[in-house]
Design an enzyme around this catalytic site. Structure first.
Site, PDB file in Angstrom:
ATOM      1  N   CYS A 133      -7.246  70.901 -98.434  1.00  0.00           N
ATOM      2  CA  CYS A 133      -8.475  70.372 -99.088  1.00  0.00           C
ATOM      3  C   CYS A 133      -9.474  71.475 -99.242  1.00  0.00           C
ATOM      4  CB  CYS A 133      -9.251  69.747 -97.629  1.00  0.00           C
ATOM      5  SG  CYS A 133      -8.158  67.993 -97.319  1.00  0.00           S
ATOM      6  N   GLU A 174      -8.761  77.570 -82.827  1.00  0.00           N
ATOM      7  CA  GLU A 174     -10.084  77.638 -82.078  1.00  0.00           C
ATOM      8  C   GLU A 174     -10.202  76.188 -81.565  1.00  0.00           C
ATOM      9  OE1 GLU A 174     -12.633  80.602 -84.427  1.00  0.00           O
ATOM     10  OE2 GLU A 174     -12.343  78.660 -85.392  1.00  0.00           O
ATOM     11  N   CYS A 178      -3.581  75.042 -91.527  1.00  0.00           N
ATOM     12  CA  CYS A 178      -3.435  73.420 -92.007  1.00  0.00           C
ATOM     13  C   CYS A 178      -2.734  73.615 -93.443  1.00  0.00           C
ATOM     14  CB  CYS A 178      -4.874  72.737 -92.054  1.00  0.00           C
ATOM     15  SG  CYS A 178      -4.616  71.053 -92.463  1.00  0.00           S
ATOM     16  N   CYS A 186     -13.325  69.271 -78.931  1.00  0.00           N
ATOM     17  CA  CYS A 186     -12.831  69.198 -80.424  1.00  0.00           C
ATOM     18  C   CYS A 186     -11.488  70.194 -80.394  1.00  0.00           C
ATOM     19  CB  CYS A 186     -13.598  69.601 -81.583  1.00  0.00           C
ATOM     20  SG  CYS A 186     -13.057  69.642 -83.001  1.00  0.00           S
ATOM     21  N   CYS A 193     -17.356  70.656 -88.260  1.00  0.00           N
ATOM     22  CA  CYS A 193     -16.488  70.453 -88.924  1.00  0.00           C
ATOM     23  C   CYS A 193     -16.182  71.177 -90.159  1.00  0.00           C
ATOM     24  CB  CYS A 193     -16.816  68.910 -89.432  1.00  0.00           C
ATOM     25  SG  CYS A 193     -16.578  67.852 -88.117  1.00  0.00           S
ATOM     26  N   CYS A 201     -12.341  73.079 -97.124  1.00  0.00           N
ATOM     27  CA  CYS A 201     -12.451  73.257 -95.567  1.00  0.00           C
ATOM     28  C   CYS A 201     -11.824  74.647 -95.393  1.00  0.00           C
ATOM     29  CB  CYS A 201     -11.612  72.129 -95.008  1.00  0.00           C
ATOM     30  SG  CYS A 201     -10.923  72.479 -93.418  1.00  0.00           S
TER      31      CYS A 201
END
Length: 378
Positions: free
Chosen positions: A140, A116, A136, A129, A371, A143
């Site tokens: 974390c 995205e 990923c 962005c 975010c 997230c």
């Protein structure tokens, strides 16, 4: 309500390398510098000088229809376009917020991987962005992207194409506010940019190469974020490209940061902040410290004082700025944003110790485009 921070936080394993055996995306002119584009055409028995014309169509004219490329001979046009301008990604869905000025696009890559990007138009600028990995591996736990694990690295051209697609939308007046251009690119989408270092640096060079070799953006308009891959921060310091470095710190002490940002078990807060300080020292570019505010986890007043002390230990010569991010909710998560009063006290304590601090605008939250919310689901 989130659990107190004295309870262990469950995380996925940290993954530094993409899975083996993934097919490579088709080679595109954005993967190559000017000499490489010319050499590739010549290897294919095509005239090398046509590479500059193709670059002009892609980066300057933002053309995506070969029929518009009338300076290319009709007999060679298909071969030239397939050699240097293959299709890289297909838009599956675009969601809008903020009366159309925030647009999140879900892209399908050549192998079915999903990523995205988010285009945000403000009165004085337009920011894209971009994602640098499908998924990923940094794990974390707060997230959405990190919870999905790492599928693969993106190529330089796949990263650049997100920016070019956004630039086309702006140039064609598809975003409210009339025709416009991209002023800022932030590597804050899916993925850890510095874990895909070579492709990300290639993309930064294409964004900043003068037109028609690239988009001709200022390096000062490009921000590269990282959770703190210290050797790669040191490498970026020596690249000679003065992008803004954004360090996702999220905790000022090792005990908590080990749980929130698992890479901290390899590179401590002290090592990570020192690498960021050295980046500012060498490049003369102020570093942004990103800090997601999580209720009852990392938003206590004593942590604000500790964060200020950690940053001030490197001097107060304007090397750093703290960007507090109200935590954006992800579906089914126990993590929640800080109480506004606690957030205000955190800001007050940082500013009292001379740390410039802002609270980030959370645009795109209602379309899961803010975010930490990018999960790329069909």
């Amino acid at each position: 309500m989130s659990e107190p921070s004295d309870q262990p936080i469950k995380t996925l394993p940290l993954v530094m390398d993409e899975p083996r055996g993934r097919r490579k995306p088709p080679r595109h002119l954005a993967d190559l510098d000017e000499a490489g584009r010319k050499a590739l055409l010549e290897e294919m028995g095509l005239p090398g000088f046509r590479a500059k014309q193709l670059s002009n169509h892609y980066f300057t004219r933002l053309a995506d229809d070969p029929a518009e490329m009338t300076d290319l001979p009709a007999g060679q046009r298909d071969d030239l376009v397939s050699a240097l301008l293959p299709d890289l990604m297909t838009p599956l869905r675009t969601m809008e917020a903020d009366r159309g000025t925030t647009r999140k696009t879900l892209w399908k890559l050549f192998d079915g991987a999903l990523v995205e990007s988010v285009l945000m138009r403000y009165p004085d600028r337009a920011t894209i962005c971009v994602s640098s990995q499908a998924g990923c591996g940094m794990a974390c736990p707060f997230c959405a992207t990190g919870m999905g694990g790492l599928q693969r690295n993106m190529s330089t051209a796949e990263i650049v194409e997100q920016v070019v697609a956004g630039a086309r939308s702006l140039a064609r007046g598809e975003v409210p506010g009339g025709p416009g251009r991209v002023s800022n690119v932030v590597f804050m989408g899916m993925g850890e940019p510095l874990a895909n270092y070579k492709a990300v640096i290639g993309a930064v060079r294409r964004l900043t190469d003068p037109s028609p070799a690239g988009l001709g953006m200022s390096a000062r308009g490009v921000t590269v974020s990282t959770v703190g891959l210290v050797p790669r921060i040191n490498q970026l310091t020596e690249e000679g490209i003065p992008v803004t470095l954004a360090l996702s710190l999220h905790a000022p002490d090792d005990e908590l940061r080990n749980e929130l940002v698992p890479i901290n078990t390899r590179f401590s807060v002290a090592e990570t902040v020192e690498a960021a300080w050295n980046y500012a020292r060498v490049t003369k570019r102020r570093v942004s410290i990103e800090y997601a505010m999580m209720r009852g986890i990392n938003d206590q007043a004593h942590r604000a004082d500790l964060l200020a002390d950690v940053l001030n230990s490197y001097g107060d010569w304007g090397w750093v700025h703290v960007n507090l991010i109200p935590l954006n909710p992800i579906e089914g998560s126990k993590w929640t944003a800080s109480d506004p009063a606690d957030e205000r006290e955190f800001v007050r304590r940082l500013e009292a110790k001379g740390i410039p601090t802002t609270v980030r605008d959370t645009r795109g939250r209602e379309i899961d485009g803010a975010c930490g919310q990018l999960a790329a689901k069909e």
